[in-house]
Write a protein that holds these residues in place. Structure first.
Motif, PDB file in Angstrom:
ATOM      1  N   TYR A 132       0.858  -1.182   0.000  1.00 38.35           N
ATOM      2  CA  TYR A 132       0.000   0.000   0.000  1.00 38.35           C
ATOM      3  C   TYR A 132       0.890   1.227   0.000  1.00 38.35           C
ATOM      4  CZ  TYR A 132      -3.793   3.183   1.234  1.00 38.35           C
ATOM      5  OH  TYR A 132      -4.700   4.198   1.228  1.00 38.35           O
ATOM      6  N   ASN A 133       0.532   2.178  -0.815  1.00 33.02           N
ATOM      7  CA  ASN A 133       1.309   3.417  -0.892  1.00 33.02           C
ATOM      8  C   ASN A 133       0.777   4.408   0.140  1.00 33.02           C
ATOM      9  OD1 ASN A 133       3.071   5.377  -1.741  1.00 33.02           O
ATOM     10  ND2 ASN A 133       1.804   6.006  -3.490  1.00 33.02           N
ATOM     11  N   TRP A 134       1.357   4.364   1.334  1.00 33.50           N
ATOM     12  CA  TRP A 134       0.889   5.225   2.420  1.00 33.50           C
ATOM     13  C   TRP A 134       1.165   6.683   2.099  1.00 33.50           C
ATOM     14  CZ3 TRP A 134      -2.126   2.969   5.892  1.00 33.50           C
ATOM     15  CH2 TRP A 134      -2.024   1.598   6.052  1.00 33.50           C
ATOM     16  N   LYS A 135       0.158   7.486   2.213  1.00 34.04           N
ATOM     17  CA  LYS A 135       0.300   8.923   1.959  1.00 34.04           C
ATOM     18  C   LYS A 135       0.883   9.605   3.196  1.00 34.04           C
ATOM     19  CE  LYS A 135      -2.017   8.784  -1.983  1.00 34.04           C
ATOM     20  NZ  LYS A 135      -1.310   7.908  -2.876  1.00 34.04           N
ATOM     21  N   GLU A 136       1.584  10.690   2.929  1.00 39.33           N
ATOM     22  CA  GLU A 136       2.132  11.454   4.046  1.00 39.33           C
ATOM     23  C   GLU A 136       0.995  12.164   4.775  1.00 39.33           C
ATOM     24  OE1 GLU A 136       5.505  14.836   4.983  1.00 39.33           O
ATOM     25  OE2 GLU A 136       5.555  13.740   3.102  1.00 39.33           O
ATOM     26  N   LEU A 137       0.965  12.023   6.069  1.00 43.08           N
ATOM     27  CA  LEU A 137      -0.054  12.656   6.898  1.00 43.08           C
ATOM     28  C   LEU A 137       0.552  13.889   7.564  1.00 43.08           C
ATOM     29  CD1 LEU A 137      -1.445   9.406   8.524  1.00 43.08           C
ATOM     30  CD2 LEU A 137      -2.514  10.751   6.695  1.00 43.08           C
TER      31      LEU A 137
END
Ligand SMILES: [Zn+2]
Length: 131
Positions: A109-114
């Motif tokens: 999964y390509n985790w987005k920057e939070l």
């Protein structure tokens, strides 16, 4: 006369103000070296317990969440928040949270920057937990 501001360092992550000992920060945390030292002290305690519930996992997740930024990988922030969710909302112990992390890590999964919330001083920091 010394400037008292130089004697105090404010952690950019949690906002705690500690005596500036000019510690160098190790790792990708949005933290002062002095705050990270407190986290290291807490880690010595939580790891040393060798408890079946593995409370160290909660320590990792809480500290990583409060100190997100400064090059921290998006997956680290996401996993920390997910870990805290399972601990607080579902009552999972550290070992169970660790299992959730293992299962999640098997999925690509390509985790987005939070983005962390606007700078605020937290009511509870690693220093409080350590004390
Ligand atoms: Zn801090």
């Amino acid at each position: 006369m010394e400037n008292t501001n130089e004697k105090i360092v404010e952690c950019p992550g949690c906002g705690i103000k500690l005596i500036n000992r000019h510690f160098t920060l190790l790792g990708n945390y949005n933290a002062s070296g002095e705050c990270y030292q407190k986290y290291s002290d807490l880690s010595c305690y939580t790891i040393g317990k060798q408890d079946i519930d593995f409370i160290h996992q909660h320590s990792i997740d809480a500290y990583s969440t409060q100190h997100s930024g400064n090059g921290m990988k998006p997956i680290t922030t996401a996993f920390s928040l997910i870990g805290l969710y399972y601990a607080v909302e579902k009552g999972f112990n550290g070992r169970q949270v660790q299992r959730v992390h293992t299962l999640l890590s098997r999925q690509k999964y390509n985790w987005k920057e939070l983005q962390p919330p606007d700078k605020s001083v937290y009511s509870l920091t690693v220093f409080d937990v350590l004390n």
